[in-house]
Design a protein around this motif. Structure first.
Motif, PDB file in Angstrom:
ATOM      1  N   GLN B  82       0.824  -1.206   0.000  1.00  0.00           N
ATOM      2  CA  GLN B  82       0.000   0.000   0.000  1.00  0.00           C
ATOM      3  C   GLN B  82       0.862   1.262   0.000  1.00  0.00           C
ATOM      4  O   GLN B  82       0.579   2.226  -0.680  1.00  0.00           O
ATOM      5  CB  GLN B  82      -0.901  -0.018   1.242  1.00  0.00           C
ATOM      6  N   SER B  83       1.960   1.233   0.781  1.00  0.00           N
ATOM      7  CA  SER B  83       2.834   2.406   0.861  1.00  0.00           C
ATOM      8  C   SER B  83       3.934   2.332  -0.189  1.00  0.00           C
ATOM      9  O   SER B  83       4.913   3.035  -0.086  1.00  0.00           O
ATOM     10  CB  SER B  83       3.443   2.499   2.247  1.00  0.00           C
ATOM     11  N   TYR B  84       3.794   1.459  -1.160  1.00  0.00           N
ATOM     12  CA  TYR B  84       4.742   1.237  -2.257  1.00  0.00           C
ATOM     13  C   TYR B  84       6.029   0.551  -1.789  1.00  0.00           C
ATOM     14  O   TYR B  84       6.573  -0.286  -2.489  1.00  0.00           O
ATOM     15  CB  TYR B  84       5.127   2.523  -3.005  1.00  0.00           C
ATOM     16  N   SER B 135       5.670  11.273  -8.530  1.00  0.00           N
ATOM     17  CA  SER B 135       4.318  11.446  -7.988  1.00  0.00           C
ATOM     18  C   SER B 135       3.819  10.098  -7.474  1.00  0.00           C
ATOM     19  O   SER B 135       4.426   9.058  -7.720  1.00  0.00           O
ATOM     20  CB  SER B 135       3.395  11.950  -9.087  1.00  0.00           C
ATOM     21  N   GLY B 136       2.699  10.145  -6.767  1.00  0.00           N
ATOM     22  CA  GLY B 136       2.150   8.920  -6.183  1.00  0.00           C
ATOM     23  C   GLY B 136       1.893   7.843  -7.222  1.00  0.00           C
ATOM     24  O   GLY B 136       2.235   6.682  -7.042  1.00  0.00           O
ATOM     25  N   GLY B 137       1.312   8.241  -8.354  1.00  0.00           N
ATOM     26  CA  GLY B 137       0.991   7.270  -9.393  1.00  0.00           C
ATOM     27  C   GLY B 137       2.248   6.658  -9.998  1.00  0.00           C
ATOM     28  O   GLY B 137       2.302   5.458 -10.282  1.00  0.00           O
ATOM     29  N   GLN B 138       3.279   7.515 -10.170  1.00  0.00           N
ATOM     30  CA  GLN B 138       4.538   7.008 -10.729  1.00  0.00           C
ATOM     31  C   GLN B 138       5.202   6.043  -9.768  1.00  0.00           C
ATOM     32  O   GLN B 138       5.732   5.007 -10.168  1.00  0.00           O
ATOM     33  CB  GLN B 138       5.479   8.183 -11.035  1.00  0.00           C
ATOM     34  N   ARG B 139       5.150   6.361  -8.486  1.00  0.00           N
ATOM     35  CA  ARG B 139       5.728   5.451  -7.486  1.00  0.00           C
ATOM     36  C   ARG B 139       5.032   4.105  -7.528  1.00  0.00           C
ATOM     37  O   ARG B 139       5.655   3.060  -7.440  1.00  0.00           O
ATOM     38  CB  ARG B 139       5.559   6.030  -6.087  1.00  0.00           C
ATOM     39  N   GLN B 140       3.711   4.177  -7.662  1.00  0.00           N
ATOM     40  CA  GLN B 140       2.942   2.941  -7.722  1.00  0.00           C
ATOM     41  C   GLN B 140       3.385   2.107  -8.911  1.00  0.00           C
ATOM     42  O   GLN B 140       3.532   0.897  -8.828  1.00  0.00           O
ATOM     43  CB  GLN B 140       1.456   3.282  -7.827  1.00  0.00           C
ATOM     44  N   ARG B 141       3.644   2.798 -10.022  1.00  0.00           N
ATOM     45  CA  ARG B 141       4.074   2.063 -11.214  1.00  0.00           C
ATOM     46  C   ARG B 141       5.461   1.455 -11.023  1.00  0.00           C
ATOM     47  O   ARG B 141       5.727   0.359 -11.511  1.00  0.00           O
ATOM     48  CB  ARG B 141       4.044   2.980 -12.432  1.00  0.00           C
ATOM     49  N   VAL B 142       6.334   2.167 -10.303  1.00  0.00           N
ATOM     50  CA  VAL B 142       7.657   1.603 -10.032  1.00  0.00           C
ATOM     51  C   VAL B 142       7.511   0.332  -9.199  1.00  0.00           C
ATOM     52  O   VAL B 142       8.149  -0.691  -9.464  1.00  0.00           O
ATOM     53  CB  VAL B 142       8.559   2.613  -9.298  1.00  0.00           C
ATOM     54  N   ALA B 143       6.620   0.404  -8.206  1.00  0.00           N
ATOM     55  CA  ALA B 143       6.406  -0.779  -7.359  1.00  0.00           C
ATOM     56  C   ALA B 143       5.892  -1.945  -8.197  1.00  0.00           C
ATOM     57  O   ALA B 143       6.308  -3.093  -8.008  1.00  0.00           O
ATOM     58  CB  ALA B 143       5.419  -0.443  -6.243  1.00  0.00           C
ATOM     59  N   ILE B 144       5.026  -1.647  -9.142  1.00  0.00           N
ATOM     60  CA  ILE B 144       4.512  -2.709 -10.013  1.00  0.00           C
ATOM     61  C   ILE B 144       5.628  -3.214 -10.921  1.00  0.00           C
ATOM     62  O   ILE B 144       5.776  -4.420 -11.141  1.00  0.00           O
ATOM     63  CB  ILE B 144       3.303  -2.204 -10.830  1.00  0.00           C
ATOM     64  N   GLU B 151       8.930 -11.887 -13.013  1.00  0.00           N
ATOM     65  CA  GLU B 151       8.063 -12.896 -13.624  1.00  0.00           C
ATOM     66  C   GLU B 151       7.577 -13.888 -12.570  1.00  0.00           C
ATOM     67  O   GLU B 151       7.848 -15.082 -12.629  1.00  0.00           O
ATOM     68  CB  GLU B 151       8.800 -13.612 -14.760  1.00  0.00           C
ATOM     69  N   PRO B 152       6.855 -13.371 -11.579  1.00  0.00           N
ATOM     70  CA  PRO B 152       6.434 -14.217 -10.462  1.00  0.00           C
ATOM     71  C   PRO B 152       5.302 -15.150 -10.863  1.00  0.00           C
ATOM     72  O   PRO B 152       4.693 -14.982 -11.917  1.00  0.00           O
ATOM     73  CB  PRO B 152       5.938 -13.203  -9.438  1.00  0.00           C
ATOM     74  N   LYS B 153       5.055 -16.122 -10.007  1.00  0.00           N
ATOM     75  CA  LYS B 153       3.939 -17.037 -10.237  1.00  0.00           C
ATOM     76  C   LYS B 153       2.620 -16.315 -10.029  1.00  0.00           C
ATOM     77  O   LYS B 153       1.619 -16.641 -10.646  1.00  0.00           O
ATOM     78  CB  LYS B 153       4.007 -18.209  -9.258  1.00  0.00           C
ATOM     79  N   ALA B 154       2.629 -15.367  -9.099  1.00  0.00           N
ATOM     80  CA  ALA B 154       1.415 -14.605  -8.840  1.00  0.00           C
ATOM     81  C   ALA B 154       1.787 -13.253  -8.262  1.00  0.00           C
ATOM     82  O   ALA B 154       2.834 -13.102  -7.636  1.00  0.00           O
ATOM     83  CB  ALA B 154       0.502 -15.356  -7.871  1.00  0.00           C
ATOM     84  N   PHE B 155       0.918 -12.272  -8.488  1.00  0.00           N
ATOM     85  CA  PHE B 155       1.097 -10.942  -7.908  1.00  0.00           C
ATOM     86  C   PHE B 155       0.149 -10.784  -6.734  1.00  0.00           C
ATOM     87  O   PHE B 155      -1.010 -11.195  -6.813  1.00  0.00           O
ATOM     88  CB  PHE B 155       0.733  -9.867  -8.928  1.00  0.00           C
ATOM     89  N   LEU B 156       0.654 -10.180  -5.674  1.00  0.00           N
ATOM     90  CA  LEU B 156      -0.197  -9.879  -4.531  1.00  0.00           C
ATOM     91  C   LEU B 156      -0.229  -8.361  -4.373  1.00  0.00           C
ATOM     92  O   LEU B 156       0.807  -7.723  -4.288  1.00  0.00           O
ATOM     93  CB  LEU B 156       0.371 -10.526  -3.263  1.00  0.00           C
ATOM     94  N   PHE B 157      -1.409  -7.799  -4.382  1.00  0.00           N
ATOM     95  CA  PHE B 157      -1.548  -6.351  -4.211  1.00  0.00           C
ATOM     96  C   PHE B 157      -2.303  -6.078  -2.919  1.00  0.00           C
ATOM     97  O   PHE B 157      -3.398  -6.592  -2.730  1.00  0.00           O
ATOM     98  CB  PHE B 157      -2.375  -5.741  -5.344  1.00  0.00           C
ATOM     99  N   ASP B 158      -1.741  -5.243  -2.047  1.00  0.00           N
ATOM    100  CA  ASP B 158      -2.471  -4.859  -0.840  1.00  0.00           C
ATOM    101  C   ASP B 158      -2.896  -3.405  -0.943  1.00  0.00           C
ATOM    102  O   ASP B 158      -2.101  -2.503  -0.737  1.00  0.00           O
ATOM    103  CB  ASP B 158      -1.609  -5.077   0.410  1.00  0.00           C
ATOM    104  N   GLU B 159      -4.140  -3.192  -1.263  1.00  0.00           N
ATOM    105  CA  GLU B 159      -4.707  -1.856  -1.424  1.00  0.00           C
ATOM    106  C   GLU B 159      -3.734  -0.922  -2.125  1.00  0.00           C
ATOM    107  O   GLU B 159      -3.352   0.115  -1.579  1.00  0.00           O
ATOM    108  CB  GLU B 159      -5.076  -1.269  -0.050  1.00  0.00           C
ATOM    109  N   PRO B 160      -3.336  -1.247  -3.343  1.00  0.00           N
ATOM    110  CA  PRO B 160      -2.274  -0.474  -3.977  1.00  0.00           C
ATOM    111  C   PRO B 160      -2.718   0.925  -4.385  1.00  0.00           C
ATOM    112  O   PRO B 160      -1.875   1.787  -4.581  1.00  0.00           O
ATOM    113  CB  PRO B 160      -1.934  -1.301  -5.220  1.00  0.00           C
TER     114      PRO B 160
END
Ligand SMILES: Nc1ncnc2c1ncn2[C@@H]1O[C@H](COP(=O)(O)OP(=O)(O)OP(=O)(O)O)[C@@H](O)[C@H]1O
Ligand SMILES: [Mg+2]
Lengths: 290, 331
Positions: B82-84, B135-144, B151-160
Motif C-alpha cells: 500500500q505504501s509502495y 508522484s504517487g501514481g509514478q511510485r505505484q508504477r515503479v512498485a509494479i 516474472e512471479p507465479k502470482a502478484f499480490l496487491f495490498d490496497e495499492p
C-alpha cells in the motif's frame, strides 16, 4: 512566515543569550591569541614582551608535537571505528524482539552516564591494573603473565576506555535510526529475495547512513578534546606515548608553566579542530542534506 | 503457472484469532479480489500467502506444492504494498532491478528486463530519478515494475491504489487490468473499494471477521448474494433492508431491495413515503425516502428533481426482492 514584528521581537529576545555566549567565546579566544604572541613563562617571570612567532616555532618544532598530532588522530580514528562498528552491531541486536529488552537497553546505555574521570578510574583499577585488575586475574587464570596495560599499550588502553564510554551514544542513535526503517521496506526486500546480509547491505545500511554521519560528526568534535581519561590513567606517558594535542597544551601551559607556548598550542588545537570540522562537513555532511 | 490453494488455514496473533478457518482454490491466471470491511483480515490473509506471516495451522499450496513453511523468497510471489515500499536511496532503475540483482541475473538480462518493464509502465523517462522525486501514481508504477521483472507465479496487491486521488485511481485500475490481460498471471488484489472489486475481478472473495462469506464472480455476488452481509456489502448505494410485517408478506425474516430496483412515482405505488434528502450526481439522483419501515434509498435518473418533504410512491421490482431467514442466509 514570520511577520516583521515577530522577527524583531525574536531578535530582541535572543540578543542577551547570543551576546553572553559570544563574549564567553570571544574573550578567552582573544586572550589566548594575545598570550600566544607573548613571552609569558611562570618559571621565568622577568622575560616579558612580544615574542613574535617564537612560541609557535617552539611548539611545532618540538618532536612531541608531531607525536601528539598522530596520537590525536589514532585516538579519534580508533574510537570512531570501534563505536560505529560496535554500535551498529549492538543496535542490530537490540532491535530484535527479546525478553527483558527494556532492562537490556538501560544497561547498554548506562556507561554514558558515568563521568569520564570515574570511568577512567574504574578501568584503571578495576580492569587494567596488572596486580588486582579483573583482566590481570583473567590472564593469571589462564596461566599467563598479566599485562601492564598503561605501560605496554598506553594509547590503546585510552582508546578502549573512551570507546567504552561512547559506544552507548553511538548505539542509541543508530538504534533509533534502525527503528525508523519502515517494516514494509524490509518485507519488500525479503520478498525480492534479499537474504539477511543483502538486506543489511542494500536496505539497512543506506538507511542508517545519515545517523552514522551524525555519530561521526558529534563524536569527532568531542574526541578531539579528550583529556580527563588521559590525565587519570597514563598522564600522557610513558614519555609522550599517550599525549594528544589537548593534553600537550596542558603539559606545556600548566605543568611546564609556559603560558605563552601553551596558548600557542591552544590556538593550533583550535585551528586543527576547524580544519577537521570543515573536512568532515565536506566529506560526510553531504549525507545530511536530502 | 500460479494456482494457489489454501486448506483450513488458521491464523491467531496470541489469543486473538484473526482467521478462524479458510479454504480457497484460486486458479492459474485468475484475478481474485479480497474485499471486506476494515480489520476483517484481508491483509493478514494476503501476508499469509506471501509468507510474511506464519500460519497457525492449515496448509498453503502453490501449483500443488506445499509452501506453508517456505520463506517468502522461495515462493516466487511478488507483492505490491500500500505504501509502495520503494527503496528511497536507490534510483528507479535500481529499484526495479533489485529483485533481479538478488537473483544474480546477468547484467545484460537485467538491463533488458528493466527497460521492458519501464516501457510497459511508461517509466522510461524517470529511470534515473529517486522515488521521492516521483508522484504517487509514478511510485505505484515503479512498485509494479519491481514486481513484474521477476516474472512471479502470482502478484499480490495490498490496497495499492488507496493513496491515490480519485482520477488517478480510475487510470491505475485500468492499467492493472490491462497488465493482467497482457501477462495472464494470477493476481490477488486486496481492497475495500467495491468498485475496484466489481470492475477488476474475475472472482471476488468477500471476507467478514476472517470468514469467507462468499466466493464468486462479481455478477454472481450482485445477483445471488449468499447472505445479508454480502447483499449489503456489494452494490452502491447499499441495498435497503426491511424487517417485520412487510418482510413477513414475502415469507421471510427480512427482505432486501436494491435502490436501482425501486420504481418511483408521484401518484401511485406499493409504499408511500416522504423525501428526506435528495443527492444529485448529475447522471443519477439518490433519494432518501422516509417510509413506514424506515429510510429507503432509491435511485432515479438525474432529471428528476425532488426536494425535502415531497410525497412519493415506491414500488419494488417483484423479481428483484431478496429474502433472508433469521440467520441472515438467503432463501
Ligand atoms: N501483528 C498483529 N498482532 C495482533 N493483531 C493483529 C496483527 N496484525 C493484524 N492484527 C489484527 O488482525 C485483524 C485483521 O487485520 P488486517 O490487517 O488483516 O485487516 P484488513 O482487513 O487488512 O483491514 P484494512 O482494510 O483496514 O487494511 C485486525 O483486527 C488487526 O487488529
Ligand atoms: Mg489491510
Amino acid at each position: 512566515m514570520a511577520t516583521r514584528q515577530t522577527r524583531t521581537l525574536a531578535r530582541t529576545m535572543m540578543a542577551p543569550a547570543v551576546i553572553v555566549l559570544f563574549i564567553w567565546m570571544a574573550v578567552p579566544l582573544a586572550m589566548t591569541l594575545w598570550f600566544s604572541f607573548q613571552n609569558y613563562s611562570l618559571i621565568n617571570p622577568m622575560m616579558t614582551g612580544f615574542a613574535g612567532w617564537a612560541n609557535y616555532v617552539y611548539v611545532i618544532g618540538d618532536p612531541s608535537f608531531t607525536q601528539a598530532l598522530l596520537n590525536t588522530l589514532f585516538l579519534v580514528g580508533g574510537v570512531l571505528l570501534i563505536t560505529v562498528i560496535g554500535g551498529t552491531f549492538l543496535a542490530l541486536l537490540l532491535d530484535q524482539p527479546i525478553w527483558g529488552q527494556g532492562i537490556l537497553r538501560i544497561l547498554v546505555i548506562s556507561p554514558f552516564f558515568v563521568m569520564p574521570p570515574v570511568a577512567a578510574l574504574i578501568w584503571k583499577n578495576g580492569f587494567m591494573h596488572p596486580g588486582y585488575g579483573m583482566l590481570g586475574h583473567l590472564w593469571k587464570a589462564f596461566g599467563l603473565q598479566p599485562v601492564d596495560w598503561f605501560n605496554q599499550y598506553p594509547l590503546f588502553s585510552v582508546i578502549v576506555i573512551v570507546a567504552w564510554q561512547w559506544l552507548p551514544f553511538a548505539t542509541l542513535i543508530l538504534l533509533t535510526a534502525l527503528q525508523s526503517l519502515s517494516e514494509e521496506q524490509r518485507e519488500a526486500a525479503e520478498m525480492d529475495g534479499a537474504n539477511a546480509l543483502n538486506r543489511f547491505r542494500y536496505i539497512i545500511l543506506p538507511h542508517m547512513a545519515r545517523a552514522i554521519t551524525i555519530v561521526i560528526l558529534i563524536q569527532t568534535i568531542f574526541l578531539l578534546g579528550i583529556f580527563a581519561e588521559i590525565r587519570v590513567t597514563t598522564g600522557g606517558g610513558p614519555g609522550y606515548a599517550s599525549t594528544n594535542i589537548a593534553f600537550l597544551v596542558f603539559r606545556t601551559g600548566i605543568l611546564s608553566n609556559d603560558i605563552g607556548a601553551g596558548s600557542a598550542g591552544g590556538v593550533i588545537a583550535v585551528i586543527i579542530a576547524n580544519i577537521v570540522a570543515i573536512f568532515l562537513m565536506r566529506a560526510v555532511g553531504r549525507n545530511l542534506d536530502a | 503457472m500460479g494456482s494457489i490453494s489454501l486448506s483450513h488455514v488458521n491464523k491467531s496473533f496470541g489469543d486473538v484469532q484473526v482467521i478462524p478457518d479458510i479454504s480457497l482454490e484460486i486458479n492459474d491466471g485468475e484475478f481474485v479480489v479480497f474485499v471486506g470491511p476494515s480489520g476483517c483480515g484481508k491483509s493478514t490473509l494476503l501476508r499469509l500467502i506471501a509468507g510474511l506471516e506464519d500460519t497457525t495451522s492449515g496448509h498453503i499450496r502453490l501449483d500443488g506444492q506445499d509452501v506453508t513453511d517456505a520463506p517468502p523468497a522461495r515462493r516466487g510471489l511478488a507483492m505490491v504494498f500500500q505504501s509502495y515500499a520503494l527503496y528511497p536511496h536507490m534510483s528507479v532503475r535500481d529499484n526495479i532491478a533489485f529483485p533481479l540483482k538478488m537473483a544474480k541475473t546477468p547484467q545484460a538480462e537485467i538491463d533488458r528486463k528493466v527497460d521492458y518493464a519501464a516501457r510497459t509502465l511508461n517509466l522510461a523517462s524517470y529511470l534515473d530519478r529517486k522515488p521521492r522525486a516521483l508522484s504517487g501514481g509514478q511510485r505505484q508504477r515503479v512498485a509494479i515494475g519491481r514486481a513484474i521483472v521477476r516474472e512471479p507465479k502470482a502478484f499480490l496487491f495490498d490496497e495499492p491504489l488507496s493513496n491515490l486521488d480519485a482520477a488517478l485511481r480510475v487510470n491505475m485500475r485500468l492499467e492493472i487490468t490491462e497488465l493482467h490481460q497482457q501477462l495472464k498471471t494470477t493476481m490477488i488484489y486486496v481492497t475495500h473499494d467495491q468498485v475496484e472489486a466489481m470492475t477488476m475481478a474475475d472472482r471476488i472473495v468477500v471476507l467478514n471477521a476472517g470468514n469467507v462469506e462468499q466466493f464468486g464472480s462479481p455478477l454472481d455476488l450482485y445477483r445471488k448474494p449468499a447472505n445479508r452481509f454480502v447483499a449489503g456489502f456489494i452494490g452502491s448505494p447499499r441495498m435497503n433492508f426491511i424487517d417485520g410485517a412487510e418482510a413477513g408478506k414475502h415469507d421471510a425474516h427480512s427482505i432486501g431491495v436494491r435502490p436501482e430496483h425501486i420504481r418511483l412515482s408521484t401518484s401511485e405505488g406499493a409504499w408511500q413515503g416522504v423525501v428526506n434528502v435528495s443527492e444529485q450526481l448529475g447522471s443519477d439522483t439518490f433519494l432518501h425516502v422516509q417510509t413506514d419501515f424506515g429510510l429507503l434509498t432509491v435511485r432515479t435518473d438525474g432529471d428528476q428533481t425532488f426536494t425535502h418533504g415531497d410525497k412519493v410512491w415506491l414500488t419494488p421490482d417483484p423479481n428483484r426482492i431478496y429474502k433472508f431467514d433469521a440467520a441472515g442466509q438467503a432463501i
